[in-house]
Design a protein around this motif. Structure first.
Motif, PDB file in Angstrom:
ATOM      1  N   VAL A  11      45.221  55.646  49.498  1.00  0.00           N
ATOM      2  CA  VAL A  11      44.102  55.616  48.644  1.00  0.00           C
ATOM      3  C   VAL A  11      43.771  54.181  48.461  1.00  0.00           C
ATOM      4  CG1 VAL A  11      43.338  56.377  46.162  1.00  0.00           C
ATOM      5  CG2 VAL A  11      45.088  57.842  47.332  1.00  0.00           C
ATOM      6  N   LEU A  12      42.532  54.092  48.446  1.00  0.00           N
ATOM      7  CA  LEU A  12      41.718  52.949  47.997  1.00  0.00           C
ATOM      8  C   LEU A  12      40.809  52.899  46.665  1.00  0.00           C
ATOM      9  CD1 LEU A  12      40.891  49.711  48.197  1.00  0.00           C
ATOM     10  CD2 LEU A  12      39.018  50.668  49.843  1.00  0.00           C
ATOM     11  N   LEU A  13      41.530  52.231  45.528  1.00  0.00           N
ATOM     12  CA  LEU A  13      40.733  52.361  44.479  1.00  0.00           C
ATOM     13  C   LEU A  13      39.844  51.382  44.110  1.00  0.00           C
ATOM     14  CD1 LEU A  13      40.259  53.791  41.440  1.00  0.00           C
ATOM     15  CD2 LEU A  13      42.223  52.639  40.706  1.00  0.00           C
ATOM     16  N   ILE A  14      38.571  51.349  44.106  1.00  0.00           N
ATOM     17  CA  ILE A  14      37.533  50.247  43.877  1.00  0.00           C
ATOM     18  C   ILE A  14      36.765  50.304  42.526  1.00  0.00           C
ATOM     19  CG2 ILE A  14      37.430  49.851  46.273  1.00  0.00           C
ATOM     20  CD1 ILE A  14      34.906  51.054  46.531  1.00  0.00           C
ATOM     21  N   ASP A  15      36.556  49.049  41.960  1.00  0.00           N
ATOM     22  CA  ASP A  15      35.907  49.013  40.637  1.00  0.00           C
ATOM     23  C   ASP A  15      35.051  47.757  40.786  1.00  0.00           C
ATOM     24  OD1 ASP A  15      35.969  50.468  37.759  1.00  0.00           O
ATOM     25  OD2 ASP A  15      35.406  48.444  37.645  1.00  0.00           O
ATOM     26  N   ASN A  16      33.845  47.758  39.981  1.00  0.00           N
ATOM     27  CA  ASN A  16      32.929  46.609  39.978  1.00  0.00           C
ATOM     28  C   ASN A  16      33.548  45.560  38.923  1.00  0.00           C
ATOM     29  OD1 ASN A  16      32.068  47.686  37.866  1.00  0.00           O
ATOM     30  ND2 ASN A  16      30.081  48.002  38.329  1.00  0.00           N
ATOM     31  N   GLY A  17      34.484  46.014  38.037  1.00  0.00           N
ATOM     32  CA  GLY A  17      34.838  45.175  36.865  1.00  0.00           C
ATOM     33  C   GLY A  17      36.014  44.292  37.026  1.00  0.00           C
ATOM     34  N   LYS A  18      36.210  43.450  36.380  1.00  0.00           N
ATOM     35  CA  LYS A  18      37.477  42.331  36.471  1.00  0.00           C
ATOM     36  C   LYS A  18      38.727  43.054  36.243  1.00  0.00           C
ATOM     37  CE  LYS A  18      35.450  39.258  33.793  1.00  0.00           C
ATOM     38  NZ  LYS A  18      35.218  38.096  33.042  1.00  0.00           N
ATOM     39  N   LYS A  19      38.655  44.117  35.450  1.00  0.00           N
ATOM     40  CA  LYS A  19      40.210  44.830  35.131  1.00  0.00           C
ATOM     41  C   LYS A  19      39.943  46.086  35.114  1.00  0.00           C
ATOM     42  CE  LYS A  19      40.256  43.187  30.442  1.00  0.00           C
ATOM     43  NZ  LYS A  19      40.924  42.511  29.382  1.00  0.00           N
ATOM     44  N   PRO A  20      40.919  47.061  35.222  1.00  0.00           N
ATOM     45  CA  PRO A  20      40.806  48.605  35.431  1.00  0.00           C
ATOM     46  C   PRO A  20      40.918  49.016  33.933  1.00  0.00           C
ATOM     47  CG  PRO A  20      43.251  47.898  35.833  1.00  0.00           C
ATOM     48  CD  PRO A  20      42.351  46.599  35.822  1.00  0.00           C
ATOM     49  N   GLY A  21      40.494  50.106  33.516  1.00  0.00           N
ATOM     50  CA  GLY A  21      40.589  50.935  32.464  1.00  0.00           C
ATOM     51  C   GLY A  21      39.693  50.130  31.173  1.00  0.00           C
ATOM     52  N   ARG A  22      38.827  49.568  31.359  1.00  0.00           N
ATOM     53  CA  ARG A  22      38.199  48.688  30.456  1.00  0.00           C
ATOM     54  C   ARG A  22      37.647  49.736  29.194  1.00  0.00           C
ATOM     55  NH1 ARG A  22      33.262  46.357  33.636  1.00  0.00           N
ATOM     56  NH2 ARG A  22      33.854  48.124  34.955  1.00  0.00           N
ATOM     57  N   LYS A  39      53.263  53.133  42.089  1.00  0.00           N
ATOM     58  CA  LYS A  39      54.273  54.153  42.624  1.00  0.00           C
ATOM     59  C   LYS A  39      53.630  54.987  43.757  1.00  0.00           C
ATOM     60  CE  LYS A  39      56.881  58.037  40.859  1.00  0.00           C
ATOM     61  NZ  LYS A  39      57.133  59.016  39.576  1.00  0.00           N
ATOM     62  N   GLY A  40      52.257  55.150  43.673  1.00  0.00           N
ATOM     63  CA  GLY A  40      51.710  55.895  44.815  1.00  0.00           C
ATOM     64  C   GLY A  40      51.130  55.147  45.717  1.00  0.00           C
ATOM     65  N   GLN A  41      51.662  53.728  45.891  1.00  0.00           N
ATOM     66  CA  GLN A  41      51.067  52.869  46.746  1.00  0.00           C
ATOM     67  C   GLN A  41      49.607  52.657  46.860  1.00  0.00           C
ATOM     68  OE1 GLN A  41      53.729  53.845  50.152  1.00  0.00           O
ATOM     69  NE2 GLN A  41      55.287  52.195  49.635  1.00  0.00           N
ATOM     70  N   VAL A  42      48.901  52.715  45.908  1.00  0.00           N
ATOM     71  CA  VAL A  42      47.330  52.819  45.948  1.00  0.00           C
ATOM     72  C   VAL A  42      46.990  51.243  45.887  1.00  0.00           C
ATOM     73  CG1 VAL A  42      45.489  53.097  44.455  1.00  0.00           C
ATOM     74  CG2 VAL A  42      47.246  54.789  44.199  1.00  0.00           C
ATOM     75  N   THR A  43      45.912  51.074  46.824  1.00  0.00           N
ATOM     76  CA  THR A  43      45.440  49.709  47.001  1.00  0.00           C
ATOM     77  C   THR A  43      44.164  49.727  46.318  1.00  0.00           C
ATOM     78  OG1 THR A  43      45.924  49.599  49.568  1.00  0.00           O
ATOM     79  CG2 THR A  43      44.204  48.215  48.793  1.00  0.00           C
ATOM     80  N   THR A  44      44.213  48.659  45.268  1.00  0.00           N
ATOM     81  CA  THR A  44      43.108  48.629  44.468  1.00  0.00           C
ATOM     82  C   THR A  44      42.330  47.201  44.799  1.00  0.00           C
ATOM     83  OG1 THR A  44      44.637  49.577  42.521  1.00  0.00           O
ATOM     84  CG2 THR A  44      42.799  48.261  41.752  1.00  0.00           C
ATOM     85  N   ARG A  45      41.012  47.280  44.398  1.00  0.00           N
ATOM     86  CA  ARG A  45      40.127  46.112  44.634  1.00  0.00           C
ATOM     87  C   ARG A  45      39.194  46.143  43.628  1.00  0.00           C
ATOM     88  NH1 ARG A  45      38.181  46.084  51.248  1.00  0.00           N
ATOM     89  NH2 ARG A  45      40.323  46.481  51.832  1.00  0.00           N
ATOM     90  N   LEU A  46      39.255  45.112  42.836  1.00  0.00           N
ATOM     91  CA  LEU A  46      38.482  45.044  41.509  1.00  0.00           C
ATOM     92  C   LEU A  46      37.291  44.003  41.995  1.00  0.00           C
ATOM     93  CD1 LEU A  46      41.195  44.637  38.737  1.00  0.00           C
ATOM     94  CD2 LEU A  46      39.855  46.583  39.453  1.00  0.00           C
ATOM     95  N   ARG A  47      36.357  43.726  41.115  1.00  0.00           N
ATOM     96  CA  ARG A  47      35.105  42.927  41.425  1.00  0.00           C
ATOM     97  C   ARG A  47      34.400  43.191  42.766  1.00  0.00           C
ATOM     98  NH1 ARG A  47      36.105  37.078  38.865  1.00  0.00           N
ATOM     99  NH2 ARG A  47      37.696  37.489  37.284  1.00  0.00           N
ATOM    100  N   SER A  48      34.593  44.541  43.087  1.00  0.00           N
ATOM    101  CA  SER A  48      33.972  45.063  44.496  1.00  0.00           C
ATOM    102  C   SER A  48      32.529  45.875  44.353  1.00  0.00           C
ATOM    103  CB  SER A  48      35.070  46.004  45.192  1.00  0.00           C
ATOM    104  OG  SER A  48      36.013  45.184  45.542  1.00  0.00           O
TER     105      SER A  48
END
Length: 397
Positions: free
Chosen positions: A29-40, A120-129
């Motif tokens: 899984v790749l998780l992407i978000d346009n923000g600086k941090k998750p869960g705002r 734990k799920g080895q998710v790749t996270t990319r913020l500011r994307s």
């Protein structure tokens, strides 16, 4: 170009939880978000303590053009399942009113829990994307990001609604739905304070900050019993926020400011005991004094003693205090709304998997679709339940 099994756009409650569950079930899984941090939005919720679910989750507490849509996901991943996860992470919580569960310490604990579950799920996270474009072919989806492109067989849209634009809310999810031919129902702000027309607003502004237990009823008969709060813009408080999701522009709402008092009986008893007591002081025993003074200045409460109060005045007073008719000017809109009503039409989606019926590999979860819960943890539970249902399908279970 990076290749993944699944790309999830939106690192809020639904997106993070779905990424964690799918990753732990073996999906890359790749998780992407346009923000600086998750869960705002999580961090902002519940006054910074995150009202993460409710003890009394039931489908009747959700608004949707298809009221049956939410039943499957809510039944398969319940509030008890999420409470169990919170407990395993050692997060202490407490119940407030009406089954609402909050962290004892901070909403940051819920975000940290979701981040840990993603790791734990080895998710790749990319913020500011920033997502520039999405294309689909026989291999799946190609997502063009600022400075990169990624490919995945499956794509999950978890970008939320339009509420709280200050936290990065955009119509992105609706645009993607429309790009792939899905119907999007009209949206409006929900769980939001009412504004009032000018004369009434100016008259009531002296009450800003006054809170009173009430029952508020919409023209369609839906009512909520919680506190009403007078503000410098109009009316707020839990009762108003709840009712705002059922109110339509132009309609009146009926407010009972004394839901626990038989006012007729109370006035008669007080008249027998204290005939010379002023009506104002008598009402001050059951209502905030500032409210009584304001209503008297507005001519809503006669300036008389109890023995001077005639039966017609008493009837009118009861009507005023227990069936006060207010026509809101509107709402404060998305700026302060907690949720967005409407969104991706659930008739376009599978209630079991959240996948678009006519677009294989495209999923929508959380607030972006036309499912909106009551105030009090219901919308977070929809995020967890819809994300879990989606994750089961992503992992091929």
């Amino acid at each position: 170009m990076g290749k993944f099994d699944t790309v999830i756009i939106g690192a809020g409650a639904a997106g993070m939880f779905c990424a964690a569950m799918a990753g732990q079930a073996g999906s890359r899984v790749l998780l992407i978000d346009n923000g600086k941090k998750p869960g705002r939005k999580i961090l902002m919720s519940g006054g910074g303590r995150c009202n993460f679910t409710n003890l009394y989750i039931e489908p009747a507490a959700y608004l949707s053009q298809n009221p049956h849509f939410c039943k499957s996901a809510l039944a398969r991943y319940t509030q008890w399942d999420f409470i169990d996860m919170v407990g395993k992470h050692g997060i202490a919580w407490h119940e407030k009113t009406l089954g609402q569960l909050f962290c004892d310490e901070s909403a940051q604990q819920i975000v940290d829990m979701l981040v840990a579950e993603c790791e734990k799920g080895q998710v790749t996270t990319r913020l500011r994307s920033e997502v520039l474009s999405i294309e689909r072919d026989e291999n799946g989806y190609t997502i063009q990001l600022n400075g990169d492109s990624v490919q995945a067989a499956k794509l999950v849209i978890a970008t939320g609604g339009l509420s709280m634009p200050g936290l990065g809310a955009t119509p992105f999810g609706y645009k993607i739905a429309e790009q792939f031919g899905l119907k999007v129902l009209p949206t409006r702000a929900g769980l939001v304070p009412f504004t009032l027309h000018k004369p009434l607003l100016e008259q009531l502004q002296v009450l800003s900050g006054v809170s009173v237990p009430s029952v508020i009823t919409a023209e369609n008969g839906v009512s909520f019993r919680e506190n009403l709060l007078f503000t410098h813009r109009g009316l707020s408080g839990p009762a108003v926020l709840q009712l705002s999701s059922y109110w339509q522009p132009g309609e009146y709402v009926s407010v009972n400011l004394l839901p626990d008092t038989d006012l007729d009986e109370f006035l008669n008893e007080q008249r027998d005991a204290h005939p010379n007591q002023s009506l104002k002081n008598t009402l001050g025993m059951v209502l905030p004094k500032r409210l009584v003074e304001c209503l008297q200045l507005l001519g809503q409460i006669p300036d008389v003693t109890l023995k001077q109060l005639n039966s017609r005045q008493q009837s009118e007073l009861i009507e005023t205090l227990q069936a006060w008719q207010v026509q809101p000017n509107g709402t404060e809109g998305y700026r302060t709304a907690e949720v967005t009503l409407g969104g991706v039409d659930t008739n376009e989606l599978s209630s079991r998997t959240m996948e678009a019926r006519n677009v294989p590999g495209l999923y929508f979860i959380g607030e972006v679709m036309d499912v909106t819960g009551w105030l009090g943890g219901y919308n977070f539970q929809w995020a967890w339940s819809s994300a879990w249902a989606c994750a089961q399908d992503l992992a091929g279970e």
